[in-house]
Write a protein that holds these residues in place. Sequence first.
Motif, PDB file in Angstrom:
ATOM      1  N   MET A 165       0.761  -1.286  -0.101  1.00 52.05           N
ATOM      2  CA  MET A 165       0.182  -0.042  -0.072  1.00 52.05           C
ATOM      3  C   MET A 165       0.801   1.308   0.121  1.00 52.05           C
ATOM      4  SD  MET A 165      -3.153  -0.967  -0.532  1.00 52.05           S
ATOM      5  CE  MET A 165      -3.597   0.584  -0.426  1.00 52.05           C
ATOM      6  N   HIS A 166       2.119   1.036   0.454  1.00 52.45           N
ATOM      7  CA  HIS A 166       3.030   2.396   0.277  1.00 52.45           C
ATOM      8  C   HIS A 166       3.316   2.443  -1.275  1.00 52.45           C
ATOM      9  CE1 HIS A 166       4.763   2.216   4.434  1.00 52.45           C
ATOM     10  NE2 HIS A 166       3.538   2.102   4.669  1.00 52.45           N
ATOM     11  N   LEU A 167       3.469   1.552  -2.119  1.00 50.83           N
ATOM     12  CA  LEU A 167       3.644   1.552  -3.331  1.00 50.83           C
ATOM     13  C   LEU A 167       2.422   2.200  -4.025  1.00 50.83           C
ATOM     14  CD1 LEU A 167       5.402   1.260  -5.907  1.00 50.83           C
ATOM     15  CD2 LEU A 167       4.848  -0.995  -5.887  1.00 50.83           C
ATOM     16  N   ALA A 168       1.234   1.812  -3.672  1.00 47.84           N
ATOM     17  CA  ALA A 168      -0.016   1.916  -4.054  1.00 47.84           C
ATOM     18  C   ALA A 168      -0.242   3.679  -3.819  1.00 47.84           C
ATOM     19  CB  ALA A 168      -1.064   1.273  -3.618  1.00 47.84           C
ATOM     20  N   THR A 169       0.176   4.111  -2.866  1.00 47.16           N
ATOM     21  CA  THR A 169       0.177   5.661  -2.411  1.00 47.16           C
ATOM     22  C   THR A 169       1.127   6.337  -3.535  1.00 47.16           C
ATOM     23  OG1 THR A 169      -0.352   5.036   0.015  1.00 47.16           O
ATOM     24  CG2 THR A 169       0.551   7.159  -0.486  1.00 47.16           C
ATOM     25  N   MET A 170       2.354   5.921  -3.430  1.00 46.81           N
ATOM     26  CA  MET A 170       3.212   6.439  -4.455  1.00 46.81           C
ATOM     27  C   MET A 170       2.486   6.472  -5.946  1.00 46.81           C
ATOM     28  SD  MET A 170       6.961   5.417  -3.239  1.00 46.81           S
ATOM     29  CE  MET A 170       6.899   3.514  -3.271  1.00 46.81           C
ATOM     30  N   LEU A 171       2.054   5.434  -6.418  1.00 44.44           N
ATOM     31  CA  LEU A 171       1.506   5.549  -7.827  1.00 44.44           C
ATOM     32  C   LEU A 171       0.389   6.411  -7.471  1.00 44.44           C
ATOM     33  CD1 LEU A 171       1.224   1.480  -8.528  1.00 44.44           C
ATOM     34  CD2 LEU A 171       2.588   3.346  -9.718  1.00 44.44           C
ATOM     35  N   ALA A 172      -0.696   6.718  -6.809  1.00 51.69           N
ATOM     36  CA  ALA A 172      -1.539   7.496  -6.576  1.00 51.69           C
ATOM     37  C   ALA A 172      -1.284   9.074  -6.774  1.00 51.69           C
ATOM     38  CB  ALA A 172      -2.453   7.163  -5.724  1.00 51.69           C
ATOM     39  N   SER A 173      -0.039   9.176  -6.169  1.00 50.21           N
ATOM     40  CA  SER A 173       0.323  10.390  -6.195  1.00 50.21           C
ATOM     41  C   SER A 173       0.927  11.220  -7.413  1.00 50.21           C
ATOM     42  CB  SER A 173       1.491  10.706  -5.032  1.00 50.21           C
ATOM     43  OG  SER A 173       2.573   9.962  -5.504  1.00 50.21           O
ATOM     44  N   ASN A 174       0.925  10.135  -8.369  1.00 50.01           N
ATOM     45  CA  ASN A 174       1.356  10.660  -9.807  1.00 50.01           C
ATOM     46  C   ASN A 174       0.418  10.570 -10.807  1.00 50.01           C
ATOM     47  OD1 ASN A 174       4.523  11.179  -9.593  1.00 50.01           O
ATOM     48  ND2 ASN A 174       4.395   9.359  -8.757  1.00 50.01           N
ATOM     49  N   VAL A 175      -0.853  10.490 -10.444  1.00 49.41           N
ATOM     50  CA  VAL A 175      -2.133  10.337 -11.328  1.00 49.41           C
ATOM     51  C   VAL A 175      -2.703  11.600 -11.803  1.00 49.41           C
ATOM     52  CG1 VAL A 175      -2.860   7.944 -10.706  1.00 49.41           C
ATOM     53  CG2 VAL A 175      -3.761  10.182  -9.389  1.00 49.41           C
ATOM     54  N   ASP A 176      -3.503  11.657 -12.750  1.00 51.29           N
ATOM     55  CA  ASP A 176      -3.867  13.163 -13.046  1.00 51.29           C
ATOM     56  C   ASP A 176      -5.421  12.769 -13.573  1.00 51.29           C
ATOM     57  OD1 ASP A 176      -3.607  12.472 -15.772  1.00 51.29           O
ATOM     58  OD2 ASP A 176      -1.822  13.596 -15.812  1.00 51.29           O
ATOM     59  N   GLU A 177      -5.779  13.494 -14.406  1.00 51.74           N
ATOM     60  CA  GLU A 177      -7.468  13.264 -14.860  1.00 51.74           C
ATOM     61  C   GLU A 177      -7.395  12.538 -15.847  1.00 51.74           C
ATOM     62  OE1 GLU A 177      -5.448  16.922 -16.982  1.00 51.74           O
ATOM     63  OE2 GLU A 177      -5.956  16.033 -15.101  1.00 51.74           O
ATOM     64  N   ARG A 178      -6.318  11.979 -16.500  1.00 52.01           N
ATOM     65  CA  ARG A 178      -6.199  10.838 -17.645  1.00 52.01           C
ATOM     66  C   ARG A 178      -6.112   9.673 -17.081  1.00 52.01           C
ATOM     67  NH1 ARG A 178      -0.692  12.824 -20.263  1.00 52.01           N
ATOM     68  NH2 ARG A 178      -0.361  13.307 -18.041  1.00 52.01           N
ATOM     69  N   ASP A 179      -5.988   9.362 -15.795  1.00 51.43           N
ATOM     70  CA  ASP A 179      -5.935   8.011 -15.163  1.00 51.43           C
ATOM     71  C   ASP A 179      -7.146   7.766 -14.435  1.00 51.43           C
ATOM     72  OD1 ASP A 179      -3.048   8.138 -15.996  1.00 51.43           O
ATOM     73  OD2 ASP A 179      -2.761   9.471 -14.233  1.00 51.43           O
ATOM     74  N   MET A 180      -7.155   6.327 -13.987  1.00 54.05           N
ATOM     75  CA  MET A 180      -8.208   5.919 -13.069  1.00 54.05           C
ATOM     76  C   MET A 180      -7.731   4.939 -12.092  1.00 54.05           C
ATOM     77  SD  MET A 180     -10.494   3.131 -15.404  1.00 54.05           S
ATOM     78  CE  MET A 180     -11.623   2.845 -14.301  1.00 54.05           C
ATOM     79  N   ILE A 181      -8.388   4.728 -10.782  1.00 49.52           N
ATOM     80  CA  ILE A 181      -8.134   4.008  -9.606  1.00 49.52           C
ATOM     81  C   ILE A 181      -9.479   3.150  -9.624  1.00 49.52           C
ATOM     82  CG2 ILE A 181      -7.401   3.570  -7.119  1.00 49.52           C
ATOM     83  CD1 ILE A 181      -6.369   6.670  -7.492  1.00 49.52           C
TER      84      ILE A 181
END
Length: 280
Positions: A165-181
Amino acid sequence: MNQGTTPVLSELRFNSANMTPKLRKIAQFINQHPVEVTTMSVDELAASANISVATIYRFCRELGYQTFSQLKLAIAKEISVENALKSDAETGAGKDDTHRFPDYLKGLEATRDLLELKEIDKVADLIVSARRIIIVAVGASSVAATFMHYKLMRAGLMSHRPTDMHLATMLASNVDERDMIIAFSASGGTRDIIDVLKIGKRAKASIVSITGRRRNAVADLSSHHLLAVASDSPITSGSGLSVISQISVADTIYETLYWRDAGVRKRIDLATDSVIYKHI
């Protein structure tokens, strides 16, 4: 503190008369619906009992529990003990190791009936158009999340399935409106998932959640919310029904992608051809 000493339901039955009117209202609701309460979120209980969330937390503290989750666990344990005693008292009742199958079938039927096909179509559109897809889950929901990741990779869609989940948090910190979770959470109240979704929402990423309840923190953070029926209590958390329901929703999304998008169908066929020779 009361935890582990006096049975909760017994205390509520005998001492609710000494409570304030609002707290008494919660006690009466719990006594009338003990099993249902063990699968509710604090928001669902507040809505069902027509009481504020703050009052429910005060009720928990009055009983010696720091959180609503602790209270639910105590109630679930008490119900479990009562059921075990009843079972032991029954004579001539043979054990049936397949007793969960009817529950699975009912859960799948309920999940099917609750699915909104328009929402499935919207989710499919988002998946096809997303630059990057991040799939998050913890605990038993991780099984469904990994299945979703497998299906998207088979469809030639680039997805990430961080198990840390630390890696998930890092990935989420680099998303924008073009991405989805895409988030899987039976309870909809897992802190690690909520933290990731808050980051994604601030970045304006599309958020799709698959949870077992209509009202929960994960659903509130989502742009699209799908229900996968779960009957989890604090004791049965991570039940087979929850996982099976989540997988059925994931597979429905995959099937929708397959039949609606020719490009997806072509990539799936190519993936199938690439591994078919490995079969004996």
